[in-house]
Structures are given as structure tokens and as C-alpha cells.
Write a protein that holds these residues in place. Structure first.
Motif, PDB file in Angstrom:
ATOM      1  N   LYS A 180      32.322  38.573  36.110  1.00 28.52           N
ATOM      2  CA  LYS A 180      32.844  36.862  34.849  1.00 28.52           C
ATOM      3  C   LYS A 180      33.984  36.031  35.605  1.00 28.52           C
ATOM      4  O   LYS A 180      33.989  34.615  35.757  1.00 28.52           O
ATOM      5  N   SER A 181      34.742  36.747  36.404  1.00 30.44           N
ATOM      6  CA  SER A 181      35.711  36.261  37.233  1.00 30.44           C
ATOM      7  C   SER A 181      35.650  35.390  38.722  1.00 30.44           C
ATOM      8  O   SER A 181      35.974  34.052  38.554  1.00 30.44           O
ATOM      9  N   THR A 182      34.635  35.669  38.410  1.00 32.48           N
ATOM     10  CA  THR A 182      33.334  35.531  40.270  1.00 32.48           C
ATOM     11  C   THR A 182      32.831  34.285  39.799  1.00 32.48           C
ATOM     12  O   THR A 182      33.686  33.053  40.143  1.00 32.48           O
ATOM     13  N   SER A 208      33.251  45.367  33.067  1.00 29.12           N
ATOM     14  CA  SER A 208      33.931  45.212  34.209  1.00 29.12           C
ATOM     15  C   SER A 208      33.433  45.008  35.790  1.00 29.12           C
ATOM     16  O   SER A 208      31.989  45.463  35.560  1.00 29.12           O
ATOM     17  N   HIS A 240      37.473  40.290  26.728  1.00 28.51           N
ATOM     18  CA  HIS A 240      36.584  41.723  26.925  1.00 28.51           C
ATOM     19  C   HIS A 240      36.431  42.394  25.458  1.00 28.51           C
ATOM     20  O   HIS A 240      36.165  43.239  25.291  1.00 28.51           O
TER      21      HIS A 240
HETATM   22  N1  LIG Z   1      37.035  38.340  46.926  1.00 24.68           N
HETATM   23  C1  LIG Z   1      36.016  39.303  46.536  1.00 24.68           C
HETATM   24  N2  LIG Z   1      36.146  40.612  47.752  1.00 24.68           N
HETATM   25  C2  LIG Z   1      34.732  40.914  47.612  1.00 24.68           C
HETATM   26  N3  LIG Z   1      33.910  42.224  46.424  1.00 24.68           N
HETATM   27  C3  LIG Z   1      34.569  40.919  44.939  1.00 24.68           C
HETATM   28  C4  LIG Z   1      36.038  39.901  45.390  1.00 24.68           C
HETATM   29  N4  LIG Z   1      35.922  39.607  43.840  1.00 24.68           N
HETATM   30  C5  LIG Z   1      35.287  39.729  43.550  1.00 24.68           C
HETATM   31  N5  LIG Z   1      34.795  41.021  43.820  1.00 24.68           N
HETATM   32  C6  LIG Z   1      33.003  41.896  43.634  1.00 24.68           C
HETATM   33  O1  LIG Z   1      33.071  41.903  43.019  1.00 24.68           O
HETATM   34  C7  LIG Z   1      31.525  41.766  41.633  1.00 24.68           C
HETATM   35  C8  LIG Z   1      32.531  41.001  40.192  1.00 24.68           C
HETATM   36  O2  LIG Z   1      34.028  40.806  40.513  1.00 24.68           O
HETATM   37  P1  LIG Z   1      34.349  40.153  39.012  1.00 24.68           P
HETATM   38  O3  LIG Z   1      35.362  40.007  39.574  1.00 24.68           O
HETATM   39  O4  LIG Z   1      34.222  38.887  39.132  1.00 24.68           O
HETATM   40  O5  LIG Z   1      33.631  40.855  37.630  1.00 24.68           O
HETATM   41  P2  LIG Z   1      34.837  40.668  36.395  1.00 24.68           P
HETATM   42  O6  LIG Z   1      34.225  41.073  35.103  1.00 24.68           O
HETATM   43  O7  LIG Z   1      36.102  39.725  36.274  1.00 24.68           O
HETATM   44  O8  LIG Z   1      35.484  42.393  35.990  1.00 24.68           O
HETATM   45  P3  LIG Z   1      36.373  42.299  35.167  1.00 24.68           P
HETATM   46  O9  LIG Z   1      36.224  42.256  33.577  1.00 24.68           O
HETATM   47  O10 LIG Z   1      37.675  43.603  36.049  1.00 24.68           O
HETATM   48  O11 LIG Z   1      38.164  41.566  35.592  1.00 24.68           O
HETATM   49  C9  LIG Z   1      33.292  42.824  41.478  1.00 24.68           C
HETATM   50  O12 LIG Z   1      31.853  44.065  42.003  1.00 24.68           O
HETATM   51  C10 LIG Z   1      34.187  42.759  41.892  1.00 24.68           C
HETATM   52  O13 LIG Z   1      34.188  44.459  42.635  1.00 24.68           O
END
Ligand SMILES: Nc1ncnc2c1ncn2[C@@H]1O[C@H](COP(=O)(O)OP(=O)(O)OP(=O)(O)O)[C@@H](O)[C@H]1O
Length: 265
Positions: free
Chosen positions: A50-52, A46, A213
Motif C-alpha cells: 500500500k505505502s509503496t 501489512s 488498516h
Molecule cells: N525501500 C524498501 N526497500 C526494500 N524493501 C521495501 C522497501 N519499501 C518497501 N519494501 C518492502 O515491500 C513490501 C511492501 O511494503 P509496503 O510498505 O508498501 O507495505 P504496506 O502494505 O504499506 O505495509 P504496512 O501496512 O505495514 O505499512 C514489504 O515486503 C516491504 O518490506
């Protein structure tokens, strides 16, 4: 896009977000190419980015450094028309399905074609007969033609996600981006949805990038695994070559994105 070009190409891509007290690097020097028709699973703890990364490929986020191109187009340097044209070729599958529960299954699928229609549509019969037939064919493709006229919220989670896939296919996309498409589904429905995504990708040369996941599901269905940790690529391998130790390493180590130099901790 020229035939030999990658469908997705990332070169040293970075993405920083301003937080309340500090700035975080959600992505940090990410580079990889994805050829046409490949099924990529994006894994990582987490917050690993990934989502970014998916949002960046869809033009919803802009990189703060580096270059990302999708079908040869850099969404960050595109005008509105070019970005719209690109988005039409990129289907998105949502974790929570993104459907209108009180509308019929068929109408939800028809909305996938909105990007190639002029003007808004509301109600099934605002779509042409030809389009409704195309939507029915997509429902047949995902095994739900018999449920076409049911309210969408009467379907199970697995069925709703298959409706989401049929809707994305109405776009006639060249790429499918799926953000945790099976995270709310039971094990059997998860396997069915992933099998469907893999089958569609294979038969239609559709490039698929899917955040997950569930490691076992990624290893069963993807051609390639890309692992992120704290915004960096720490694993990039054909699925067949992924070892247990690679997975253990991916989920070990720091789980917080890096704090940018010079910012308070
Ligand atoms: N719009 C935003 N503003 C500030 N921080 C952000 C934003 N979007 C993502 N982040 C931060 O960027 C980092 C990566 O987030 P992201 O959602 O891409 O992770 P992820 O791997 O998809 O997580 P998960 O598996 O929980 O969905 C995290 O620390 C998140 O808090």
C-alpha cells in the motif's frame, strides 16, 4: 490533463526491491484507474504494498515495470520541473502528521504553500498577509481557526491531523494521498478526520487515495475499495458492493511479497 482522462492510471505496474537476501515484489501487475473526485481506500495486510503504491504516485518511487500516470503525467519519465509541478498538485497526509510541534498551527499550515513560493521561509511573518489569511481560512475549514496561534504540539492527535489536512489544502492540490492518516487516533477522532477528508473530497472534487488498516472506517467513508495482497490487486469494488467474504479473502492467503523467480529463498 484532458477532461476525460483518469486522474490516476496504473497499467501492469510492478515494483521490486533488493532485500538483504532476496528481492521482493512489493507490487506485481497492478492496474486500475481512478476518476476525478473519487475517494479510494487502499486496504490489505501489512507488507501488501500500500505505502509503496502511494510513494509511486508521488514520484518518490519508480516502478520497475508497467506505467503509472498521475494527472496525465508519468512521474517516472518526467524532468525535474515537471515532477515539481506535479508534486504541487498532489497533497500528502502523513500517518505521524509531519508537523513541527514547536511552531504555531498557522505557521505549519502556511508551509503547505512553500511549493508555490520562491525561496525559503522561516517564521510566520515571512509569509505574506494574504497567505496567512488563506491559511486561516483553511484552518477554519477544518474547524481549528481558534487554535491558529497555539503551539502545534499542544493539540490532540486528531486536531494535529486536521492541521495536516489544512496544510495539504494550502497546496491547492487536485489529489490527496493519505498514508494511514488515522492509525494513531482514537475511534472518535478517526471518524472525524475521515469525515473531513470525505467532505473535502466531495465538495472540492478532490481525488483521494487513502491507505487504511481499519476496514470499518474504509467501508464507512470511501467510494471504492482496492485491496492488495502480496502486491496484487485482489479486490476492486464500489464500497457498497463489498461483502464480508471479500474482506476475509483479502486478509487471507500468503502475507509475504512474492520472491522473484531465480532468487534464493
Ligand atoms: N525501500 C524498501 N526497500 C526494500 N524493501 C521495501 C522497501 N519499501 C518497501 N519494501 C518492502 O515491500 C513490501 C511492501 O511494503 P509496503 O510498505 O508498501 O507495505 P504496506 O502494505 O504499506 O505495509 P504496512 O501496512 O505495514 O505499512 C514489504 O515486503 C516491504 O518490506
Amino acid at each position: 490533463m484532458k477532461k476525460e482522462e483518469s486522474v490516476v492510471r496504473l497499467t501492469e505496474v510492478g515494483k521490486a526491491f533488493e532485500g538483504d537476501v532476496r528481492e521482493v515484489r512489493a507490487l506485481d501487475g497492478v492496474s486500475f484507474d481512478v476518476p476525478e473526485g473519487q475517494f479510494v481506500a487502499l486496504l490489505g495486510p501489512s507488507g501488501s504494498g500500500k505505502s509503496t503504491l502511494l510513494q509511486l504516485l508521488n514520484g518518490l518511487q519508480k516502478p520497475t515495470s508497467g506505467v503509472a500516470t498521475v494527472l496525465g503525467v508519468d512521474p517516472n519519465r518526467s524532468g525535474k520541473a515537471e515532477l515539481r509541478a506535479l508534486r504541487r498538485q498532489v497533497g500528502f497526509i502523513f500517518q505521524d502528521f509531519g508537523l513541527v510541534g514547536m511552531r504555531s498551527v498557522l505557521e505549519n499550515v502556511c508551509t503547505g504553500a512553500l511549493g508555490r513560493l520562491r525561496g525559503p521561509r522561516s517564521g510566520l511573518f515571512m509569509y505574506s498577509r494574504k497567505l496567512r489569511e488563506q491559511a486561516l481560512a483553511q484552518l477554519d475549514r477544518v474547524g481549528l481557526a481558534d487554535q491558529a496561534f497555539q503551539r502545534t504540539d499542544t493539540l490532540s492527535g486528531g486536531q494535529q491531523q486536521r492541521v495536516g489536512i489544512a496544510r495539504a489544502l494550502m497546496q491547492r492540490p487536485r489529489i490527496l494521498l493519505a498514508d494511514e492518516p488515522v492509525s494513531s487516533l482514537d475511534p472518535l477522532s478517526s471518524q472525524q478526520v475521515m469525515e473531513l477528508l470525505a467532505d473535502i473530497g466531495r465538495t472540492e472534487s478532490l481525488t483521494t487515495i487513502c491507505t487504511l488498516h481499519q476496514v470499518d472506517i474504509a467501508l464507512t467513508w470511501a467510494d471504492r475499495v482496492i485491496g492488495l495482497n502480496t502486491g496484487r490487486v485482489v479486490l476492486d469494488s464500489p464500497t457498497a458492493d463489498v461483502r464480508d467474504t471479500d474482506i476475509a479473502c483479502l486478509y487471507q492467503g500468503p502475507q509475504e511479497p512474492a520472491v522473484l523467480a531465480g532468487t534464493p529463498s
